[in-house]
Scaffold this active site. Structure first.
Site, PDB file in Angstrom:
ATOM      1  CB  SER A   1      -0.893   0.091   1.357  1.00  0.00           C
ATOM      2  OG  SER A   1      -1.644   1.181   1.146  1.00  0.00           O
TER       3      SER A   1
ATOM      4  CE1 TYR B   1      -4.076  -2.072   5.003  1.00  0.00           C
ATOM      5  CE2 TYR B   1      -3.567   0.111   4.215  1.00  0.00           C
ATOM      6  CZ  TYR B   1      -3.655  -1.260   4.042  1.00  0.00           C
ATOM      7  OH  TYR B   1      -3.890  -1.627   2.445  1.00  0.00           O
TER       8      TYR B   1
END
Length: 267
Positions: free
Chosen positions: A129, A142
């Site tokens: 990501s 995250y």
């Protein structure tokens, strides 16, 4: 012979789009899910696999090899989102996020490497990501789990150089998928000191996903990487400002970059 591709988390979202695209291009595609029976209508086979369960990983890989006799490409796509003030996220949820986004992919890699070494070739693509390049407010866990996978890929590439096995990361920005509905949200607590800023940031994050790019853009990027003789270690796929934010982080002083993020999230 057509290349055989295994996509973890291939039953929905980005993974499903990648699988459908590669199948149209002539690849032999297998996806995975914890509940494959729910996806009987999938255009490609879905095998049972839970990245948090090493036994299901081994069983899945062995089943695929019994069916096809080889595995050319692993796409480590399975992952889960998590949001919240780090102070208020239960430790069990933090550990679960790392189990899914970091330790799980490592287990899958370990399961496929012996076969790829035996073949004398292989490609492993880790879907990370853009958030993994920076510590984002209320997405810090995250960011950390995806960032860890980015760094491990760099090390793995050097360790695998003698076996003709290549590993790369593809870091997507925001795509229009159902990821927001599946991630863990720490509740916005009435008595929380983070109530206002976290609540506002949560709404902003959800709006970014809703207006994100078509997952087919990610599928095309994966296809291009598979057909590249010498893939790079890092790829970024997303809106210009999302990918450019990584460049800014490299060149700007820390506090100035932090100020940009604070302004962006209206903190």
């Amino acid at each position: 012979m057509s290349k055989v591709v295994l996509i973890t988390g291939g039953s929905s979202g980005i993974g499903k789009s990648i699988g459908e695209f590669l199948k149209e291009k002539g690849f032999v595609v297998y996806g995975t899910s914890r509940s494959p029976e729910r996806y009987a209508s999938s255009s490609f086979p879905i095998l049972k696999l839970d990245v948090r369960d090493a036994d299901t990983i081994q069983t899945c890989v062995q089943s695929l090899l019994e069916l096809e006799g080889k595995l050319d490409v692993l796409i480590n796509n399975a992952g889960v989102g998590i949001t919240g003030p780090i102070e208020e996220i239960p430790m069990a949820e933090i550990k679960n996020n790392f189990e899914t986004n970091f330790f799980g992919p490592l287990e899958v890699i370990k399961a496929v490497l012996p076969q790829m070494r035996k073949q004398g070739a292989g490609l492993i693509i880790n879907v990370t990501s853009i958030a993994g390049y920076m510590g984002l407010p209320y997405r810090g866990i995250y960011s950390a789990s995806k960032g860890a996978l980015e760094l491990v890929t760099e090390a793995y590439n050097m360790e695998l150089k003698d076996f003709n096995i290549k590993m790369t990361n593809v870091a997507p920005g925001d795509f229009a998928t159902n990821i927001a509905s599946g991630r863990f949200h720490a509740p916005v607590l009435e008595d929380s000191p983070y109530k206002q800023s976290y609540g506002n940031t949560l709404k902003l994050m959800d709006s970014h996903v809703d207006s994100g790019k078509d997952p087919k853009v990610m599928a095309q990027a994966i296809y291009n990487i598979i057909n590249t003789k010498k893939p790079k270690i890092h790829y970024k796929v997303g809106e210009f400002m999302q990918t450019f934010s990584i460049v800014l982080k490299r060149i700007l002083p820390d506090r100035i970059y932090e100020k940009l993020l604070i302004n962006h999230y209206k903190l």
